[in-house]
Design a protein around this motif. Structure first.
Motif, PDB file in Angstrom:
ATOM      1  N   ALA A   1       0.828  -1.207   0.000  1.00 56.22           N
ATOM      2  CA  ALA A   1       0.000   0.000   0.000  1.00 56.22           C
ATOM      3  C   ALA A   1       0.865   1.260   0.000  1.00 56.22           C
ATOM      4  O   ALA A   1       0.553   2.245  -0.683  1.00 56.22           O
ATOM      5  N   VAL A   2       1.977   1.221   0.749  1.00 54.27           N
ATOM      6  CA  VAL A   2       2.878   2.378   0.799  1.00 54.27           C
ATOM      7  C   VAL A   2       3.522   2.596  -0.568  1.00 54.27           C
ATOM      8  O   VAL A   2       3.596   3.713  -1.071  1.00 54.27           O
ATOM      9  N   GLU A   3       3.968   1.505  -1.174  1.00 55.70           N
ATOM     10  CA  GLU A   3       4.623   1.624  -2.492  1.00 55.70           C
ATOM     11  C   GLU A   3       3.694   2.297  -3.503  1.00 55.70           C
ATOM     12  O   GLU A   3       4.096   3.213  -4.220  1.00 55.70           O
ATOM     13  N   GLU A   4       2.445   1.862  -3.535  1.00 55.75           N
ATOM     14  CA  GLU A   4       1.521   2.431  -4.503  1.00 55.75           C
ATOM     15  C   GLU A   4       1.246   3.906  -4.212  1.00 55.75           C
ATOM     16  O   GLU A   4       1.230   4.741  -5.118  1.00 55.75           O
ATOM     17  N   ALA A   5       1.046   4.230  -2.942  1.00 49.44           N
ATOM     18  CA  ALA A   5       0.740   5.628  -2.590  1.00 49.44           C
ATOM     19  C   ALA A   5       1.916   6.536  -2.911  1.00 49.44           C
ATOM     20  O   ALA A   5       1.738   7.663  -3.393  1.00 49.44           O
ATOM     21  N   ALA A   6       3.127   6.037  -2.653  1.00 51.02           N
ATOM     22  CA  ALA A   6       4.315   6.865  -2.892  1.00 51.02           C
ATOM     23  C   ALA A   6       4.509   7.143  -4.380  1.00 51.02           C
ATOM     24  O   ALA A   6       5.115   8.142  -4.756  1.00 51.02           O
ATOM     25  N   SER A   7       3.971   6.269  -5.223  1.00 47.92           N
ATOM     26  CA  SER A   7       4.222   6.393  -6.662  1.00 47.92           C
ATOM     27  C   SER A   7       3.125   7.172  -7.390  1.00 47.92           C
ATOM     28  O   SER A   7       3.205   7.370  -8.589  1.00 47.92           O
ATOM     29  N   ARG A   8       2.092   7.628  -6.678  1.00 49.22           N
ATOM     30  CA  ARG A   8       0.985   8.340  -7.341  1.00 49.22           C
ATOM     31  C   ARG A   8       0.674   9.642  -6.619  1.00 49.22           C
ATOM     32  O   ARG A   8       0.463   9.669  -5.411  1.00 49.22           O
ATOM     33  N   ASP A   9       0.564  10.735  -7.396  1.00 47.17           N
ATOM     34  CA  ASP A   9       0.327  12.056  -6.800  1.00 47.17           C
ATOM     35  C   ASP A   9      -1.062  12.191  -6.191  1.00 47.17           C
ATOM     36  O   ASP A   9      -1.252  12.908  -5.205  1.00 47.17           O
ATOM     37  N   ASP A  10      -2.062  11.527  -6.802  1.00 56.53           N
ATOM     38  CA  ASP A  10      -3.438  11.705  -6.328  1.00 56.53           C
ATOM     39  C   ASP A  10      -3.765  10.802  -5.157  1.00 56.53           C
ATOM     40  O   ASP A  10      -4.889  10.807  -4.658  1.00 56.53           O
ATOM     41  N   THR A  11      -2.787   9.968  -4.747  1.00 57.32           N
ATOM     42  CA  THR A  11      -3.056   8.905  -3.791  1.00 57.32           C
ATOM     43  C   THR A  11      -2.198   9.059  -2.548  1.00 57.32           C
ATOM     44  O   THR A  11      -0.996   9.287  -2.653  1.00 57.32           O
ATOM     45  N   ASN A  12      -2.821   8.947  -1.406  1.00 55.22           N
ATOM     46  CA  ASN A  12      -2.083   8.860  -0.158  1.00 55.22           C
ATOM     47  C   ASN A  12      -2.289   7.501   0.482  1.00 55.22           C
ATOM     48  O   ASN A  12      -3.116   6.697   0.035  1.00 55.22           O
ATOM     49  N   TYR A  13      -1.533   7.305   1.542  1.00 54.73           N
ATOM     50  CA  TYR A  13      -1.595   6.039   2.271  1.00 54.73           C
ATOM     51  C   TYR A  13      -2.241   6.288   3.624  1.00 54.73           C
ATOM     52  O   TYR A  13      -2.100   7.363   4.211  1.00 54.73           O
ATOM     53  N   SER A  14      -2.937   5.294   4.101  1.00 54.17           N
ATOM     54  CA  SER A  14      -3.627   5.440   5.372  1.00 54.17           C
ATOM     55  C   SER A  14      -3.353   4.187   6.188  1.00 54.17           C
ATOM     56  O   SER A  14      -3.492   3.071   5.680  1.00 54.17           O
ATOM     57  N   LEU A  15      -2.942   4.369   7.439  1.00 51.69           N
ATOM     58  CA  LEU A  15      -2.554   3.230   8.270  1.00 51.69           C
ATOM     59  C   LEU A  15      -3.565   3.083   9.403  1.00 51.69           C
ATOM     60  O   LEU A  15      -4.011   4.074   9.969  1.00 51.69           O
TER      61      LEU A  15
END
Lengths: 453, 453
Positions: free
Chosen positions: A212-226
């Protein structure tokens, strides 16, 4: 009539979150980067909105809850505090047993308390999409709900063993409009790396976090939530303990011991930290984190810097850990299958300010069934860990005659965990042996960082 | 902040059940025996305790709730009344929408309101064992819970199609210590008769009732317990409507229309009858029973004497019926798959004092998902019927600009119905055609009794 539930009005929903950092004897150790140097807030900006990063590093005692988040809380908060009259009677204990019931939220656990806050802050920051991990599915479904409430798309990487054991948690996430993938998946480099080495990997929270972190880090429109572990997550959960304190005040009682299951620490922190404030002010109260003996992070782990995820994408956190590549046995309390623990919980434990206890799986289900038959509510397997500890201590009170006040957080219901109860009744549930060799091996892979002073 | 939930204290749990018979313009028609003569209370004594038989035939307006039953109610009652702010906003309606949420009970529906009462009266009468039927499993799990609370063994005949669709409702019953069999079973003459004629029978509530009644009638230590239809069952459910009236009073509002799903009638009677008392006293309020268009008892059935079960073991009741051997399509709202309806509800409908509406399956799930995305709670398929009607009327208010007050009973959550939601999302859910030929055939099998005057 005996009073069973102590209720609060909606205007008694806390107006602020409580930040335990303000009352800790020592400041929290900073997260470290791969170079061993403290990581500044900027390093987190790729995956978190600024407001949450500020909360992550704040030392302010009180942080205001935005009106829209409090309004969202009214869908299920304040949650009831129950006096477990019927359980006390069945046990024949002089102890007074109370539980705060977080299963009243639409997702059926305490997790929406932080999910709606995180979704709201991300939306305010212009984010349109969130990725996350989930174990048992309680967190993923909570973020799905929160995303739906504030207009964010949500993608959930669900630990594969839970994805298979709990298909209806997936359905719940779909109902609230989220996308769900089994982890490890082929959608990320992290997932593909794990699958190449262990094609049959049952997954773990650590792996799902990596994805989930990898994907969020690679997309501007996307953040990660823990859903746990981080300071801001535990912060949001403190509405639980704050409400409980008001409820105890209403009936003129106060706990001798506070219990919660402990995986990443948000359940425990949420209920226990507001009581820690009292303890820091001199009041006598014991705070007990209960974990699975097959994933015994606090009771058998090492207090050292380690990654929060399985493959080392996150900053290093000073915490109790079993090693970031430790693969916990496939116990049914998916929310407790985590190699590490919250840095705040870890530090308090390391400093002897809170306690920890490990309990085996079978004994937790035995306690859960006893609870369900007395109190009605069928608890989540995670919650059964706290119930086991409470029943053990209530029975000890029976021996000594002490009328102790035992209070635990019933973090969720087990409506999506009935397959685990079926296995328990069929005698098919295992007590895993303490996985000493696997933990030894994982601890040998700890990152090389100077030990804390 | 906008108030979302209107709560009551435990001491506001009603002290009496409300008996609608006292306010009906005409006395209820008596049940008849096979000879066409009225059946006296004695004929019911083989399967019901005396106290419940008295309630069944009582014309007293108020019947006191025993203290131990009120104490049991405190485990989940009073239930909250919600104002559906978020749904109103999504619909853009000027209507004010409210719902009473009965999913807060441990079994997740309104059914425990009568289950604990029935278990208590049976226990008082020295009974140690209860049999019952269940459709979706909401009733069976409620009686399992109630049996556990008052020390009674419980055997549940579960309609086979639901037994297979909803395995985790079974697990829930096991958790509370009950025994569960798929119906038709080979354990009773009734079950064996059906299996001989239709080996692949998906079962029906009518068949399961036959099996449970047969077993109870043949054993001295065992009574039968019914989850709907009968007067005393509807009586016990009136705690719902009574609480709702107090809650509306607290906020100075009052419904123009009250909606509930209607299968056997206990959900509808429970919420609507206390409002009928107001209507009888001259207040304007519409009461709408919502049923599936594939099992349209009130809207397409005949008002005549028929059996309550599938093979004719019960007395004849004057009610709307599709014919006692009508086999409803396997819709997912298992609790609404019943050929008949409560005699009280039927009489009020026949006399034009309440309304009925039929809605198709797909449209109910569409409404349920819209509700879940707005309000969080995922409703039971039965509840989705009421939600469909409310959303339709709220959208009509949008056209006309009328700020009507629409109130429904959200009778339960859908946590054990997620397989049905999965099918809905996968496009696999059917809208059954109106089963005209099957109903015609079943109506041709009606018992020969003189039509009512």
């Amino acid at each position: 009539m005996q009073q069973t539930k102590i209720l609060l009005d909606e205007n008694e929903i806390p107006t602020h979150w409580y930040n335990v950092v303000a009352d800790m004897p020592n400041p929290p150790a900073p997260p470290l980067g791969p170079d061993g140097q403290p990581v500044g807030p900027d390093a987190l900006a790729a995956i978190f909105p600024e407001a949450l990063i500020e909360q992550e590093v704040s030392a302010e005692r009180w942080i205001p809850i935005p009106d829209e988040v409090r309004q969202a809380y009214t869908l299920w908060r304040p949650s009831p505090l129950f006096r477990a009259h019927r359980l006390e009677q069945v046990l024949g204990t002089p102890a007074r047993i109370y539980y705060k019931y977080e299963g009243v939220s639409p997702a059926g656990s305490h997790k929406p308390n932080t999910a709606v806050a995180q979704a709201w802050y991300n939306r305010q920051a212009g984010i349109r999409r969130l990725t996350t991990e989930t174990g048992a599915g309680q967190w993923g479904s909570s973020l799905a709900l929160a995303g739906q409430m504030f207009g964010l798309d949500v993608r959930v990487y669900m630990v594969k063993v839970s994805y298979e054991q709990k298909p209806f948690r997936r359905s719940m996430m779909h109902t609230w409009g989220a996308e769900v993938l089994p982890s490890p998946s082929d959608q990320t480099e992290a997932g593909r790396k794990i699958l190449a080495e262990h094609p049959d990997s049952p997954g773990s929270l650590g792996i799902a976090i990596s994805e989930a972190v990898e994907e969020a880090a690679s997309r501007d429109d996307t953040n990660y939530s823990l859903g746990s572990v981080l300071n801001h997550v535990l912060l949001h959960q403190t509405v639980i303990g704050q409400e409980a304190k008001k409820q105890f005040e209403k009936i003129g009682d106060y706990p001798d011991v506070v219990y919660a299951p402990c995986g990443g620490g948000s359940n425990f922190g949420g209920v226990a930290f507001p009581f820690f404030a009292d303890k820091a002010a001199g009041r006598e109260v014991r705070l007990v984190a209960v974990e699975p003996s097959s994933c015994p992070t606090l009771t058998k782990g090492r207090y050292t810097y380690d990654y929060g995820d399985a493959i080392g994408m996150t900053p290093l956190l000073l915490m109790y850990t079993l090693g970031h590549d430790f693969m916990p046995p496939g116990i049914h309390a998916g929310g407790l299958r985590y190699h590490g623990d919250s840095a705040l919980v870890s530090q308090l434990y390391h400093e002897g300010l809170i306690e920890a206890r490990a309990v085996p799986q079978l004994a937790t289900f035995e306690a859960g069934v006893q609870f369900a038959r007395a109190e009605g509510i069928i608890p989540a397997p995670e919650s059964n860990h706290a119930i086991r500890a409470v029943i053990d201590d209530a029975l000890a009170c029976k021996e000594t005659g002490e009328p102790k006040v035992l209070f635990f957080n019933l973090s969720g219901h087990g409506h999506f965990d009935m397959a685990a109860y079926d296995k328990y009744f069929a005698g098919e549930l295992e007590d895993y042996e303490y996985p000493e060799a696997a933990i030894e091996e994982a601890l040998a892979h700890l990152p090389k960082v100077a030990a804390p002073a």
